[in-house]
Structure formats: structure tokens, C-alpha cells
Design a protein around this motif. Structure first.
Motif, PDB file in Angstrom:
ATOM      1  N   LYS A 166       0.825  -1.123   0.076  1.00 60.50           N
ATOM      2  CA  LYS A 166      -0.109  -0.064   0.205  1.00 60.50           C
ATOM      3  C   LYS A 166       0.727   1.223   0.046  1.00 60.50           C
ATOM      4  O   LYS A 166       0.509   2.232  -0.547  1.00 60.50           O
ATOM      5  CB  LYS A 166      -0.822  -0.153   1.273  1.00 60.50           C
ATOM      6  CG  LYS A 166      -1.908   1.240   1.171  1.00 60.50           C
ATOM      7  CD  LYS A 166      -2.878   1.091   2.291  1.00 60.50           C
ATOM      8  CE  LYS A 166      -3.832   2.177   2.430  1.00 60.50           C
ATOM      9  NZ  LYS A 166      -4.843   2.106   3.514  1.00 60.50           N
ATOM     10  N   SER A 172       1.064   4.158  -3.051  1.00 61.82           N
ATOM     11  CA  SER A 172       0.667   5.544  -2.563  1.00 61.82           C
ATOM     12  C   SER A 172       1.890   6.410  -2.980  1.00 61.82           C
ATOM     13  O   SER A 172       1.656   7.609  -3.422  1.00 61.82           O
ATOM     14  CB  SER A 172       0.474   5.640  -0.863  1.00 61.82           C
ATOM     15  OG  SER A 172      -0.528   5.051  -0.668  1.00 61.82           O
ATOM     16  N   ARG A 175      -7.300   3.333  -5.960  1.00 64.66           N
ATOM     17  CA  ARG A 175      -8.466   3.505  -5.495  1.00 64.66           C
ATOM     18  C   ARG A 175      -8.830   2.194  -4.648  1.00 64.66           C
ATOM     19  O   ARG A 175      -9.384   2.215  -3.396  1.00 64.66           O
ATOM     20  CB  ARG A 175      -9.497   3.597  -6.359  1.00 64.66           C
ATOM     21  CG  ARG A 175     -10.892   3.781  -6.074  1.00 64.66           C
ATOM     22  CD  ARG A 175     -11.965   3.930  -7.247  1.00 64.66           C
ATOM     23  NE  ARG A 175     -11.817   2.510  -7.583  1.00 64.66           N
ATOM     24  CZ  ARG A 175     -12.701   1.508  -7.155  1.00 64.66           C
ATOM     25  NH1 ARG A 175     -13.435   1.727  -6.105  1.00 64.66           N
ATOM     26  NH2 ARG A 175     -12.808   0.285  -8.031  1.00 64.66           N
ATOM     27  N   SER A 227      -7.130   2.195  -1.352  1.00 63.55           N
ATOM     28  CA  SER A 227      -7.483   3.094  -0.412  1.00 63.55           C
ATOM     29  C   SER A 227      -8.682   2.483   0.400  1.00 63.55           C
ATOM     30  O   SER A 227      -8.730   3.128   1.710  1.00 63.55           O
ATOM     31  CB  SER A 227      -8.249   4.348  -1.078  1.00 63.55           C
ATOM     32  OG  SER A 227      -9.246   3.863  -1.946  1.00 63.55           O
ATOM     33  N   LYS A 228      -9.498   1.533  -0.183  1.00 61.63           N
ATOM     34  CA  LYS A 228     -10.405   0.865   0.942  1.00 61.63           C
ATOM     35  C   LYS A 228      -9.778  -0.041   2.077  1.00 61.63           C
ATOM     36  O   LYS A 228     -10.434  -0.584   2.566  1.00 61.63           O
ATOM     37  CB  LYS A 228     -11.422   0.302  -0.146  1.00 61.63           C
ATOM     38  CG  LYS A 228     -12.054   1.071  -0.981  1.00 61.63           C
ATOM     39  CD  LYS A 228     -12.980   0.406  -1.939  1.00 61.63           C
ATOM     40  CE  LYS A 228     -13.827   1.305  -2.672  1.00 61.63           C
ATOM     41  NZ  LYS A 228     -14.794   0.417  -3.920  1.00 61.63           N
ATOM     42  N   SER A 259      -7.821  -0.577   4.956  1.00 59.60           N
ATOM     43  CA  SER A 259      -7.478   0.034   6.302  1.00 59.60           C
ATOM     44  C   SER A 259      -6.780  -0.872   7.033  1.00 59.60           C
ATOM     45  O   SER A 259      -7.334  -1.252   8.227  1.00 59.60           O
ATOM     46  CB  SER A 259      -8.863   0.622   6.959  1.00 59.60           C
ATOM     47  OG  SER A 259      -9.864  -0.218   7.154  1.00 59.60           O
TER      48      SER A 259
END
Length: 510
Positions: free
Chosen positions: A389, A393, A410, A413-414, A416
Motif C-alpha cells: 500500500k 501511494s 482506489r 485506499s479501501k 484500512s
């Protein structure tokens, strides 16, 4: 008396004429010949003068005889051809320089035939009778030795430099046959169609057709099968009611070897083999569970097509169920391998993993593992997910992005993950792996702690056992680094571990 002086004057004129003829012919022998008769003639004339008293009749006879002798001598001079005449040939190798005024000019004789051509040099060299020289050469007569000498002219000296001579000497010469072969090869190279055809013919001549090999092997009771045919036969045997457990285990072992190839893994899924593997995971026999998880993990590794089909078929839920309920350590090990292969570089599967309580299952497994092998696999899997991740980024800052990359950003980003790690207590679970005696386990734990530092930093600072472990490990590995440096390893494995400890201590402000 007047007649005698007129005769002497006539002979002197004829002598000068003879000298002029000799000068034109440029022959030293001619010059010597010219002097000899006149010296003799003058002596005779002087005798004639001294004996003029003898009478006019005898003087006239003597004068007539001398005139006849002189005419014969002049005729011999005009028809004389010197044996040492100098012949000039056209210079085909050098320049076209002209000789100096001080040097003797060379004349061209056309009817010399085949002559030996002397190649002049920068130094004077003696010419032999019958030798020819290239045009533009300097030729002189050595008055001391009486021999002709030759050397290169000024223009030739400019042309025949040492570099040019070396190039000419080293220049390769080719025979007409070699040139013909070279031209033939150029034409062949310019015709790729014929070249490819010849190459195919040469390859075909070395190998036999597949159908011919099959016929020959059929006669020997041998069967030639492709990978697709082999997998189809193995699946039929696996589903057969006559197959024993040992046979099924052997079939799964063969399938695991085949699915390492990306195409074979995708073909196995299209044949329905993925469903059979998931059924093996739900088996009550731990050996069948272990082998099925091993085949599934090998098929999922770096194969996005199989990853998508596995998620669509419910493989993630099945794996988490087996991981939570299995008792055998070997089964959990292989199932963790399959889960890690499914989640790697697949944010959609990672999101489903977190939403289905995957971290809770892993935390329970981490607490119950006393050997440390499963803990290391779990921590490594979490570290890989965090790093993926972060890398995505960072790559998102690049202004030139394609649509697929934006979609991956995208999807990530989901996920967590770090928030879930803080909630599930992983900030205090991972430091426990530092208590292991294995250097590899400690390294994996330190890397995971650094990746989790943005969300776990406050808990790190309040964890006294973690602080003590870092200080103790640094002293221990610093001694090992000194031993590595003695052995000549400045940037060894233990020095890397020390760098990880220092980086973590800097983040914690120790």
C-alpha cells in the motif's frame, strides 16, 4: 698553309657537332667515343701540317681519308644504343613528382620490353643495367663511382609516408574466388526468406515430427501427453471412486508441480480443478487438506487470473475456516501459504480478508503458536501488505499514470490495514517475536515494527519490555558486527539488523 687551317677549323666544327649528338643521347660511353677519334684525328692533322712539304697530293689523300673516318664515326653515334640506357615506367603506386634540376632527367624508351622496375626509397640506391624506375623519381650520376643512383621524388615522399606504407603492407589481399564467395554471402543475407527456409530445413532435419514419435512410442507401449492431457487424466483419476487416498495424494503432488506454470494453473481452473481442490480442503483427512492447500497456493502465486477465480469461488472463506479449525501444524503452514499467495498484490482480496475477520483469525493463531514458524509467516504477510500500500501511494505521486494504476490506488485506499492492526492488538503482539532466538525471526519482527510505527508509536514508547529488548539486541548484534568486520565483512547480515534497531530507536526517540 691556309688550306690546313681550314681543315682544322672544319674538324673542330664537326667535333662540336659530335659532342652535341652525345649530349642528346645522354650516354657517357658516347662522350668517351667522341673524344677518342678526335684526339686521334687532331694528332693526324698535326702530322699532316708538319709534313706539308711532302706535296699537295699526299695531303689531299690524307684529308679525304679522315673525312671518311669522321662520317663513319658520326653514323655510328647516331645509330648507337647504350646498354645502360635508363628507362622510365609509369608509377602506379605513388605521386607524380618531377625530378630536381640538379638531378639527371630520365628519358622514356618505348621498345624496352619487360624490364625490372626498381622501387625507389628515401635513400639513394644504385641502378643496375636494364633496370627501370617509376616516373617522378630522382636520378643522378655519381661522378666518383660512375654509376647511376635513384631515390623518391619530392611528391613521392609526400605520398609514401611511413603510415601509408604500413597500411599498404597490412592491407589484406583477396583472391577472385574469395571475392565471389563474399558476394554470394551478401546476396544470401539480403534474402531472409531463403535464409529462414534453409534454417527451418536444417532444424527439421535434426528433429522428428511429433506424430512419428507418437507412433514409435505407441509401438513401445509408451504414451506421449501434453500438460493439458496430463492434468485432465489426473483429474479423472482423482474423481474416480476406485482411487485410494495414497493415489490422490500422489495426484495432488503431480498437479502442484504442473501449476507452477501460469498457463497450466489457468487451464486447471478452466477444467474445474479449482473446485476439486477446495473440496480437498474441506476433507477430514489432514494429509488431503495439506496437499490441497499446497496445490492452491502454488496455482495462486503471481497469477492474477487464478486469484480472481479463487475469490469468486469462495476460496478465501474456505481457507480462513480451515485455518481457524485445523489442528495439524503442517496444515496451518500450507494454508497460510495459500492465504499469502491469494492476498499478495490483490487489494480486492485484502479488503475481503479484513471484512471477514482475517486479522482476528491470524491473531488467535499467533498467540497459540509456540514454535515461532507460524508467527514469522503471519508477520511477514502483514509486512508485505503494508509495504504494498505504501509503494502504491508513493507511485501515485507520479503525474503520468494509466487508468489501471488509478484503479489499484482506489482499491488500496479501501484497505484500512493499519487501523485494524491497532484495534486487534498487533502493536503488542509483534514485539513478542523478538524474544525468539532465530535471527531471521527477529529481522522479520523489526521490519514489521518499523512498518507499523505510524500507528503503533505511542504503544512502543509505553512498552518497557520492547525498550529493553531493543537495547539488549543492539549490544548483542554490535558484538557480532565487530566479529564480521574482523572477517572482512563490513556490510554483513548482522550490521543490517543493527541498522533496523537504530532506525526503530530513532522513531521512538530513545
Amino acid at each position: 698553309m691556309r688550306l690546313q687551317w681550314k681543315v682544322i677549323e672544319a674538324f673542330r666544327c664537326m667535333r662540336e657537332l659530335s659532342l652535341c649528338l652525345c649530349e642528346v643521347t645522354r650516354d657517357k660511353h658516347c662522350t668517351s667515343i667522341c673524344f677518342s677519334p678526335f684526339t686521334f684525328t687532331e694528332a693526324v692533322i698535326m702530322r699532316l701540317i708538319s709534313s706539308s712539304a711532302r706535296g699537295p697530293s699526299s695531303s689531299c689523300l690524307t684529308l679525304t681519308f679522315l673525312m671518311l673516318l669522321l662520317c663513319c664515326h658520326i653514323a655510328s653515334i647516331l645509330g648507337h644504343k647504350s646498354e645502360s640506357a635508363l628507362t622510365v615506367v609509369e608509377n602506379t603506386e605513388g605521386g607524380e613528382g618531377a625530378g630536381s634540376d640538379e638531378d639527371e632527367e630520365a628519358t622514356v624508351e618505348e621498345d624496352e620490353g619487360d624490364l625490372e622496375v626498381v622501387q625507389p626509397t628515401e635513400e639513394w640506391q644504385t641502378l643496375k643495367p636494364g633496370q627501370a624506375v617509376p616516373a617522378g623519381s630522382h636520378v643522378r650520376l655519381n661522378l666518383q663511382t660512375g654509376q647511376r643512383e635513384v631515390k623518391l621524388g619530392e611528391e613521392q615522399l609526400k605520398y609514401w609516408t611511413q603510415e601509408h606504407r604500413e597500411k599498404k603492407e597490412t592491407k589484406p589481399s583477396f583472391s577472385p574466388d574469395e571475392l565471389k564467395q563474399a558476394m554470394k554471402k551478401i546476396k544470401e543475407d539480403q534474402n531472409p526468406a531463403s535464409k529462414d527456409a534453409d534454417q527451418q530445413d536444417s532444424v527439421s532435419s535434426k528433429f522428428r515430427p511429433l506424430e512419428e514419435l507418437k507412433r514409435d512410442m505407441a509401438q513401445l507401449d509408451l504414451l506421449v501427453e501434453t500438460d493439458v492431457q496430463v492434468m485432465k487424466r489426473l483429474l479423472d483419476q482423482f474423481n474416480s471412486s476406485n482411487s485410494t487416498m495414497q493415489q490422490r495424494l500422489s495426484i495432488l503432488l503431480e498437479l502442484e508441480y504442473l501449476v507452477h506454470q501460469v498457463d497450466n494453473a489457468q487451464t486447471l481452473c478452466s477444467m474445474g480443478g479449482l473446485q476439486f481442490i477446495l473440496e480437498g480442503l474441506n476433507s477430514s483427512d489432514f494429509r488431503l487438506q495439506e496437499s490441497s492447500a499446497f496445490v492452491l497456493g502454488s496455482a495462486l502465486a503471481s497469477n492474477p487470473v487464478v486469484q480472481v477465480k479463487a475469490v469468486e469461488s469462495g476460496a478465501l472463506q474456505t481457507l480462513l475456516t480451515v485455518l481457524a479449525t485445523a489442528q495439524a501444524h503442517s496444515v496451518k503452514k500450507k494454508v497460510l501459504f495459500a492465504v499469502a499467495s491469494l492476498l499478495r498484490h490483490f487489494p480486492f482480496a485484502q479488503h475481503h480478508f479484513l471484512s471477514h475477520g482475517g486479522l482476528q483469525v491470524l491473531s488467535e493463531l499467533f498467540r497459540t503458536d509456540g514454535r515461532g514458524a507460524l508467527r514469522t509467516r503471519i508477520v511477514t504477510m502483514l509486512y508485505d501488505m503494508i509495504s504494498e500500500k505504501e509503494l502504491i501511494s508513493q507511485a501515485g505521486l507520479d503525474p503520468v499514470l494509466d487508468a489501471s494504476h488509478e484503479e489499484r490506488v482506489r482499491q488500496y485506499s479501501k484497505v484500512s490495514l493499519q487501523g485494524e492492526l491497532l484495534e486487534k492488538g498487533w502493536c503488542s503482539l509483534v514485539p513478542q517475536l523478538l524474544e525468539s532466538s532465530e535471527h531471521d525471526y527477529r529481522e522479520k519482527a523489526l521490519r514489521a515494527l518499523l512498518a507499523m510505527a505510524p500507528v503503533c508509536l505511542e504503544q512502543y514508547r509505553s512498552d518497557s519490555s520492547l525498550l529493553g529488548s531493543l537495547v539488549s539486541l543492539r549490544d548483542q548484534y554490535q558484538e557480532m558486527v565487530q566479529s564480521e568486520m574482523i572477517l572482512g565483512e563490513e556490510n554483513g547480515y548482522f550490521a543490517e539488523i543493527v541498522d533496523l534497531i537504530d532506525a526503530l530507536q530513532v522513531k521512538m526517540n530513545i
